[in-house]
Design an enzyme around this catalytic site. Sequence first.
Site, PDB file in Angstrom:
ATOM      1  N   ASP A  11       0.867  -1.181   0.000  1.00 25.48           N
ATOM      2  CA  ASP A  11       0.000   0.000   0.000  1.00 25.48           C
ATOM      3  C   ASP A  11       0.898   1.223   0.000  1.00 25.48           C
ATOM      4  O   ASP A  11       1.757   1.373   0.868  1.00 25.48           O
ATOM      5  CB  ASP A  11      -0.906  -0.012   1.237  1.00 25.48           C
ATOM      6  N   GLU A 130     -13.636  -3.244  -1.351  1.00 26.09           N
ATOM      7  CA  GLU A 130     -13.415  -3.104   0.087  1.00 26.09           C
ATOM      8  C   GLU A 130     -14.720  -3.460   0.764  1.00 26.09           C
ATOM      9  O   GLU A 130     -15.741  -2.800   0.556  1.00 26.09           O
ATOM     10  CB  GLU A 130     -13.013  -1.659   0.422  1.00 26.09           C
TER      11      GLU A 130
END
Lengths: 254, 230
Positions: A11, A130
Amino acid sequence: MKKVRIIARLDVKGPNVIKGVHLECLRVVGKPGDLAEKYYLEGADELLYMDIVASLYRRDNLLNIVNQASDKIFIPFTVGGGIRSLQDIKEFLKAGADKVAINTAATENPNLISKAARMFGSQCIVLSIEAKRRGDNKWEVYTNNGRERTGLDVIEWIKKAEDLGAGEILLTSIDQEGTKKGFDIELIKSISEFASIPIIVSGGAGSSDDIYKCIKECNIDTIAIASILHYNISSIPQIKQNLLQHNIQVRKRW
Amino acid sequence: MVMIKNNEKFDVSIINYGINNLKSVSMAFQKIGKTYKIIEKPEEVLFAKSLILPGIGAFGDGMKGLKKRGLIEPIKQKINEGTPMLGICLGMQMLFTESEEFGLYDGLNLISGRVIPFKKPKEVNLKGYKVPHMGWNELKKPYDGIKNFESSWNGTLLADINEKIDVYFVHSYYPIPKNKENILATTTYGNQEFCAVVKKENVCGTQFHPEKSGNVGIQILKKFCELNNI
């Protein structure tokens, strides 16, 4: 039997690889180039770069990172964060990415998935989801790193994405993400039962055994991991060794 | 003319027929210390020391891309003259006579054979079997009952490669060479054993992506250069 793929997830925020908990409380854990090369040499089967602020700002940062990575990383990699158009996809593929992960833009305009699949081939279009638990056996699709609700049901959204031509699903559990408490087995199971395209599961791995357990219980063959690698809890060879001991096939030599 | 002949001094000429990802294959050759040029003109093909035909996408589009740029005849001419050529993924499939992808399309016909689809998941009915075949899978020596197994990869692209090593595949179709002698390695997916590496004189091809197969893939590209004195 298909080999299980272990994907190292990076990330990215600005020049750094960061790691959070529930996609928040971010901590810098290293530089994208260094970590990518480390995990590549250790035997990661793929890499996944997610720019966690790109959809709020811009995606040039990620493009630079991808350009540098493709100079020295010779395994497939997926890039996500801020990809909004066919032109964006083209630029990332040109920079050396094999696949792109699309989240926010797909929820706003599902046709982007079908157009992209037609133009570039389903194999390079990953729908990133998500997921956040909303009661028993119900999960809602979020965007912008768990900040915004969409009102979409995760299972319905995956069914639709398959019809639109997505090649893979990257499923991140916001509830488990960064907690190192194990995967959301219930969520993953309820999806692997019907999904006809590969599901990359992400969020929650805290040990080699968590990974084994998820593969075994959910009939899943692709796992993306972050904390466990960044914090040196287990290395990729250790994770693969553990799977081999349980008779799960992985890529052993590289 | 200087401009056109420019690629004569490059070790490998990578043919661009309108595909997006040429970076990885370029960088893989750079990694092993070779110079490369991305080419798309007929003259550039004619001056190439060696040709790389990369690939991703559909067969018909790929051939159309070559045709539109007038590259088909120059490629055939170069192969006749003995120039080494490596096809990768779709680039490997295009070396063959024809393909069944979205209709029946003519290929370069440098190697006799046809490209056919993997069986559909419901025909195979195996857990985890999905098309495209995407991921890491093993290379094996083809069984022909005659050849000496131990030595069959000697002096080829796979000379330094251990059997059963994993390489990276992304494809829904695979070629069936007419002449089994052209099969250098096979891979099995969903009970279907297919040709993963093909070779005929100065032409060879890999159904997998060496540029995405880690160190193993890099070794294979290095061997291609070594065998051809590039």
